[in-house]
Design a protein around this motif. Structure first.
Motif, PDB file in Angstrom:
ATOM      1  N   LEU A 537       0.851  -1.200   0.000  1.00 53.06           N
ATOM      2  CA  LEU A 537       0.000   0.000   0.000  1.00 53.06           C
ATOM      3  C   LEU A 537       0.882   1.245   0.000  1.00 53.06           C
ATOM      4  O   LEU A 537       0.705   2.164  -0.800  1.00 53.06           O
ATOM      5  N   ARG A 538       1.873   1.232   0.907  1.00 56.07           N
ATOM      6  CA  ARG A 538       2.709   2.431   1.050  1.00 56.07           C
ATOM      7  C   ARG A 538       3.639   2.630  -0.142  1.00 56.07           C
ATOM      8  O   ARG A 538       4.020   3.756  -0.448  1.00 56.07           O
ATOM      9  N   ARG A 539       3.977   1.540  -0.815  1.00 60.25           N
ATOM     10  CA  ARG A 539       4.783   1.678  -2.040  1.00 60.25           C
ATOM     11  C   ARG A 539       3.977   2.341  -3.150  1.00 60.25           C
ATOM     12  O   ARG A 539       4.521   2.958  -4.056  1.00 60.25           O
ATOM     13  N   SER A 540       2.650   2.166  -3.092  1.00 60.80           N
ATOM     14  CA  SER A 540       1.804   2.698  -4.164  1.00 60.80           C
ATOM     15  C   SER A 540       1.483   4.174  -4.006  1.00 60.80           C
ATOM     16  O   SER A 540       0.854   4.763  -4.862  1.00 60.80           O
ATOM     17  N   ILE A 541       1.892   4.726  -2.875  1.00 57.24           N
ATOM     18  CA  ILE A 541       1.554   6.133  -2.623  1.00 57.24           C
ATOM     19  C   ILE A 541       2.825   6.939  -2.353  1.00 57.24           C
ATOM     20  O   ILE A 541       3.611   6.570  -1.487  1.00 57.24           O
ATOM     21  N   ALA A 542       2.998   8.021  -3.102  1.00 57.77           N
ATOM     22  CA  ALA A 542       4.137   8.913  -2.811  1.00 57.77           C
ATOM     23  C   ALA A 542       3.563  10.187  -2.216  1.00 57.77           C
ATOM     24  O   ALA A 542       2.600  10.742  -2.754  1.00 57.77           O
ATOM     25  N   ILE A 543       4.143  10.597  -1.113  1.00 57.14           N
ATOM     26  CA  ILE A 543       3.605  11.784  -0.428  1.00 57.14           C
ATOM     27  C   ILE A 543       4.633  12.899  -0.360  1.00 57.14           C
ATOM     28  O   ILE A 543       5.796  12.663  -0.029  1.00 57.14           O
ATOM     29  N   VAL A 544       4.184  14.085  -0.681  1.00 58.38           N
ATOM     30  CA  VAL A 544       5.013  15.261  -0.407  1.00 58.38           C
ATOM     31  C   VAL A 544       4.382  15.902   0.824  1.00 58.38           C
ATOM     32  O   VAL A 544       3.290  16.455   0.755  1.00 58.38           O
ATOM     33  N   PRO A 545       5.039  15.759   1.969  1.00 56.95           N
ATOM     34  CA  PRO A 545       4.376  16.200   3.202  1.00 56.95           C
ATOM     35  C   PRO A 545       4.423  17.712   3.399  1.00 56.95           C
ATOM     36  O   PRO A 545       5.158  18.422   2.713  1.00 56.95           O
ATOM     37  N   ALA A 615       9.475  12.423  -4.085  1.00 61.36           N
ATOM     38  CA  ALA A 615       8.203  11.778  -4.433  1.00 61.36           C
ATOM     39  C   ALA A 615       8.179  11.423  -5.923  1.00 61.36           C
ATOM     40  O   ALA A 615       7.679  10.364  -6.306  1.00 61.36           O
ATOM     41  N   ILE A 616       8.750  12.295  -6.738  1.00 63.16           N
ATOM     42  CA  ILE A 616       8.801  12.011  -8.186  1.00 63.16           C
ATOM     43  C   ILE A 616       9.624  10.743  -8.407  1.00 63.16           C
ATOM     44  O   ILE A 616       9.270   9.857  -9.176  1.00 63.16           O
ATOM     45  N   LEU A 617      10.752  10.663  -7.668  1.00 69.97           N
ATOM     46  CA  LEU A 617      11.658   9.516  -7.818  1.00 69.97           C
ATOM     47  C   LEU A 617      10.995   8.216  -7.356  1.00 69.97           C
ATOM     48  O   LEU A 617      11.240   7.144  -7.904  1.00 69.97           O
ATOM     49  N   LYS A 618      10.135   8.318  -6.366  1.00 64.72           N
ATOM     50  CA  LYS A 618       9.470   7.112  -5.848  1.00 64.72           C
ATOM     51  C   LYS A 618       8.587   6.476  -6.921  1.00 64.72           C
ATOM     52  O   LYS A 618       8.376   5.257  -6.937  1.00 64.72           O
ATOM     53  N   ASN A 619       8.071   7.331  -7.810  1.00 66.02           N
ATOM     54  CA  ASN A 619       7.358   6.838  -8.997  1.00 66.02           C
ATOM     55  C   ASN A 619       6.172   5.929  -8.636  1.00 66.02           C
ATOM     56  O   ASN A 619       6.005   4.858  -9.199  1.00 66.02           O
ATOM     57  N   SER A 620       5.351   6.381  -7.712  1.00 66.07           N
ATOM     58  CA  SER A 620       4.190   5.584  -7.315  1.00 66.07           C
ATOM     59  C   SER A 620       2.973   5.972  -8.150  1.00 66.07           C
ATOM     60  O   SER A 620       2.880   7.106  -8.616  1.00 66.07           O
ATOM     61  N   PRO A 621       2.015   5.064  -8.297  1.00 71.99           N
ATOM     62  CA  PRO A 621       0.827   5.397  -9.111  1.00 71.99           C
ATOM     63  C   PRO A 621      -0.079   6.446  -8.465  1.00 71.99           C
ATOM     64  O   PRO A 621      -0.860   7.087  -9.138  1.00 71.99           O
ATOM     65  N   ILE A 622       0.041   6.588  -7.133  1.00 67.85           N
ATOM     66  CA  ILE A 622      -0.781   7.605  -6.457  1.00 67.85           C
ATOM     67  C   ILE A 622       0.152   8.649  -5.846  1.00 67.85           C
ATOM     68  O   ILE A 622       1.107   8.302  -5.153  1.00 67.85           O
ATOM     69  N   LEU A 623      -0.128   9.892  -6.147  1.00 66.01           N
ATOM     70  CA  LEU A 623       0.717  10.983  -5.646  1.00 66.01           C
ATOM     71  C   LEU A 623      -0.104  11.891  -4.742  1.00 66.01           C
ATOM     72  O   LEU A 623      -1.236  12.238  -5.098  1.00 66.01           O
ATOM     73  N   ILE A 624       0.449  12.239  -3.601  1.00 65.36           N
ATOM     74  CA  ILE A 624      -0.281  13.129  -2.699  1.00 65.36           C
ATOM     75  C   ILE A 624       0.586  14.330  -2.362  1.00 65.36           C
ATOM     76  O   ILE A 624       1.740  14.174  -1.967  1.00 65.36           O
ATOM     77  N   PHE A 625       0.031  15.494  -2.548  1.00 61.39           N
ATOM     78  CA  PHE A 625       0.741  16.712  -2.157  1.00 61.39           C
ATOM     79  C   PHE A 625      -0.021  17.314  -0.994  1.00 61.39           C
ATOM     80  O   PHE A 625      -1.147  17.773  -1.154  1.00 61.39           O
ATOM     81  N   ASP A 626       0.586  17.226   0.180  1.00 63.44           N
ATOM     82  CA  ASP A 626      -0.090  17.733   1.370  1.00 63.44           C
ATOM     83  C   ASP A 626       0.427  19.142   1.658  1.00 63.44           C
ATOM     84  O   ASP A 626       1.456  19.304   2.290  1.00 63.44           O
TER      85      ASP A 626
END
Ligand SMILES: N[C@@H](CCC(=O)N[C@@H](CS)C(=O)NCC(=O)O)C(=O)O
Length: 720
Positions: A537-545, A615-626
């Motif tokens: 799950l966490r691999r599928s989400i990249a977060i910019v906190p 987050a760009i480098l993590k390359n996950s299908p879901i991106l979150i910008f908080d």
């Protein structure tokens, strides 16, 4: 002992505010304002009484905080009540707590037997023959060292007796033979002394690997375990306290092992050998003096050590206090300067130094008393044993050599016993530290994957994200969502906006499974996130906190952290997309520049761009910008929005934003207020509704933002 403990769960963290023997409610406001936090409060168990009465009074007096302040009248009890009585910070009369910050409230205290079992697993590992061989060799060396050591006074005795006997004869008959025998015996004496020391050192060297190997394994396991515990656990605990727990716990193991192997066990072995030899060779009274001496010495040492330990505790507390004050003051260097408070800071620091000085003096004088007493006990015993020996000599039962031997045996015994007090004190402390550490290991994460949970599969074209009938609260009275329903379509850019405290960031935490909803569920592509493997799950989400915290390392390492397997080219490409590459190459050391502790040397905007690049480098299908652009100035923001647009292309992205200008292009905007969706639509459609919250927010922000034109901030690194 009746006592009063006032606890506050403000900031979801329990703090001991004050401890008093008697309590009157009138003291409450004073105590609360003082906020005396007893971090170093020793672990004890207290029974809670009359909490409801005091709690009620708190509520009447201070309604704003009454709900979160618990004032408890406590009575010391010998055993902890079941942990079930302690629920989410609500204490019930009759419940007990372990009042130490580092001891988890919901964990079970580890017993001595469990600790020994845990330690044995490491020093006698099932599948590590090499370590077992080392332990066996250490024991053999220990026994050899002591046997050789005990033979030293014997050799001395033979030399004295031999010389005594032959000096009385006519030396002229065979002087060279006498000299040869005496020399050989004295050489043997020297070799035996050196041999005992050699065996000891060899044992230390052989056992060091066992001890260090165990410490490394335990510390690594605890560290991993801490990373596996949930966010709630970490928010409730000071990170510094946790790292100290590992540090002290593993040092404790080292100390206990070393004390046992190098001091306690060998000394007991030596005492047994010496008293047996004395009994067999010289008689029961000699053995009695040796045993009596060690007995009195031990009782005296333990009693005095117990009494003086408090001075060392005060000393350590004062040292920590001084250290913390110095760190806090130096971290706030700029604030101190802004208010010209250098002298005030120095005075505050000096108060702690004075406490240290006082405690330190008491430690030294009590040490002198301990050392003197110990010496006196052994001196008395040695005198007594030699008086006894001299009487036996006069009666013709013993030789002068025997006198030298009993003296030697007792003297040798006094050497390892010279550290008995320190060993006792340190072992006791080490056991407490180990208990804290092992207790931490019994804690279980509230959030983890179910056994054999399947991996999450995310298809950016098909997998939508659904929040279904979601209810969540951070604690009693801190409700965030009651019945939230929200769908984020696949491959779209969705924005969630709203005022602070509306629940925007909580949505991200629930999606990332930092917290579990109280009701409802979250689905990604129809897979309930509670049912899937948490790592997938966490691999599928990249977060910019919101707050980007960096590691105390190079900027390159910090960027690379997004994907440690990525190539250097990929890192640079991500940095370019996040608009940070141009800044980095102008820094004196470029990508090798150290960012300082928590990224202190970087501006807020730079840190956020690093987080975006990661987050760009993590390359996950879901991106979150908080709130990912909250620290950026207008020009950087404009540049970065283009980069964000590239990054979000073809992915499902969620932008949590306070600044509406950053999400104007979102496919769908949800407006959140008090945990409920009050408006939704595109930017243009939302602006059609003058009564809507979005309309109001937009006009408030546009009014205030049209005045200043902000220049991009210069990097502090460039200013140096
Ligand atoms: N003879 C005393 C003192 C031994 C000693 O000198 N210990 C060292 C540490 S190995 C020390 O620095 N002690 C300081 C103290 O105990 O305050 C004892 O049995 O504890």
């Amino acid at each position: 002992m009746a006592a009063v403990l006032i606890l506050s769960n403000i900031n979801t963290k329990f703090r001991i505010l004050h401890l008093k023997r008697s309590f009157s409610y009138r003291n409450f406001s004073y105590l609360h304002s003082k906020r005396k936090i007893l971090n170093s409060f020793t672990p004890s168990t207290y029974q809670i009484q009359k909490s409801s009465t005091i709690h009620k009074k708190c509520k009447q007096e201070r309604p704003s905080i009454g709900g979160s302040i618990l004032a408890l009248a406590l009575k010391k009890v010998p055993q902890a009540a079941p942990k079930s009585q302690l629920v989410r910070g609500c204490f019930h009369p009759g419940a007990s707590i372990i009042s130490r910050d580092t001891l988890p409230l919901d964990s079970q205290k580890v017993t001595g037997t469990q600790m020994i079992q845990a330690m044995l697993q490491y020093i006698w590992p099932k599948n590590d023959q090499q370590i077992r061989d080392r332990v066996k060799l250490s024991v053999a060396l220990l026994v050899s060292a002591k046997i050789v050591n005990v033979s030293v006074p014997f050799l001395f005795k033979y030399v004295v007796d031999y010389l005594n006997a032959n000096a009385a004869l006519n030396m002229e008959s065979a002087p060279s033979t006498v000299a040869t025998v005496a020399t050989s015996l004295l050489l043997g004496y020297g070799i035996a002394r050196a041999g005992a020391a050699g065996f000891n050192e060899l044992r230390n060297a052989v056992f060091a690997k066992v001890a260090q190997h165990s410490i490394r394994k335990i510390a690594k396991n605890v560290f991993l375990h801490l990373h596996n515990l949930d966010l709630n656990f970490h928010l409730q605990r000071q990170t510094g306290a946790l790292s100290k727990t590992i540090d002290r716990g593993s040092r404790g193991i080292n100390f206990v092992l070393s004390a046992m192997v190098f001091n306690v066990v060998p000394t007991i072995f030596e005492l047994t050998m010496v008293s047996t030899i004395l009994w067999l060779n010289c008689g029961g009274s000699f053995a009695g003096i040796a045993l009596g001496c060690v007995g009195i010495y031990t009782v005296y040492t333990l009693a005095v050590t117990q009494w003086r330990t408090k001075f060392r505790v005060y000393m350590n507390q004062a040292e920590n206090e001084a250290g913390n004050k110095a760190i806090d003051s130096l971290i706030n260097y700029e604030t101190v300067k802004y208010f010209n408070n250098e002298k005030y800071e120095a005075e505050k620091y000096d108060v702690s130094l004075k406490k240290y000085e006082d405690a330190s003096l008491k430690t030294s004088s009590s040490l002198a008393l301990l050392n003197f007493g110990q010496n006196a006990v052994f001196s008395a015993a040695m005198s007594a044993i030699m008086i006894l020996a001299s009487r036996e000599i006069l009666q013709g039962n013993m030789t002068v050599g025997d006198l030298v031997m009993v003296n030697g045996l007792l003297f040798q015994l006094s050497i390892p016993l010279g550290f008995l007090g320190s060993v006792y004190r340190e072992v006791r402390q080490a056991l407490i530290d180990m208990q804290t550490m092992f207790t931490l290991m019994t804690m279980d994460s509230a959030i983890k994957s179910k056994p054999n949970a399947p991996y999450l599969h995310v298809d950016t074209k098909k997998s939508d994200i659904k929040f279904e009938n979601l209810a969540f609260e951070y604690g009693p009275g801190k409700e965030i969502f009651r019945d939230l329903n929200l769908t984020i379509p696949p491959g779209k850019k969705v924005a969630i906006v709203g005022g602070s405290g509306s629940g925007k960031s909580t949505l991200v935490r629930l999606l990332y499974r930092f917290y579990e909803p109280n009701a409802g569920r979250i689905l990604i592509g129809n897979q309930d996130i509670r049912e899937v493997d948490i790592e997938s799950l966490r691999r599928s989400i990249a977060i910019v906190p919101q707050d980007s915290v960096l590691f105390h390392d190079t900027i390159k390492h910090n960027l690379h952290y997004g994907d440690l397997n990525a190539s250097e080219d990929d890192v640079i490409r991500a940095a370019k997309m996040a608009e940070i590459h141009d800044s980095i190459i102008h820094w004196p050391k470029g990508y090798e520049t150290q960012v300082g502790e928590r990224g202190l040397k970087l501006s807020g905007g730079e840190k956020q761009r690093v987080a975006i690049a990661r987050a760009i480098l993590k390359n996950s299908p879901i991106l979150i910008f908080d709130e990912a652009t909250s620290s950026l100035d207008s020009i950087t923001e404009a540049n970065i929005l283009k980069a964000l647009k590239n990054a979000t292309q073809g992915r499902t992205s969620i932008c949590i934003a306070h600044r509406l200008s950053t999400i104007m292009d979102a496919d769908e905007i949800y407006v959140l207020e008090h945990g409920a969706i009050v408006d939704r639509g595109s930017h243009n459609s939302l602006l059609q509704n003058p009564n809507g919250l979005y309309y109001k927010l937009w006009h408030t922000q546009n009014h205030s933002r049209s005045i200043p034109i902000v220049e991009p901030k210069k990097s502090p690194l460039l200013e140096k």
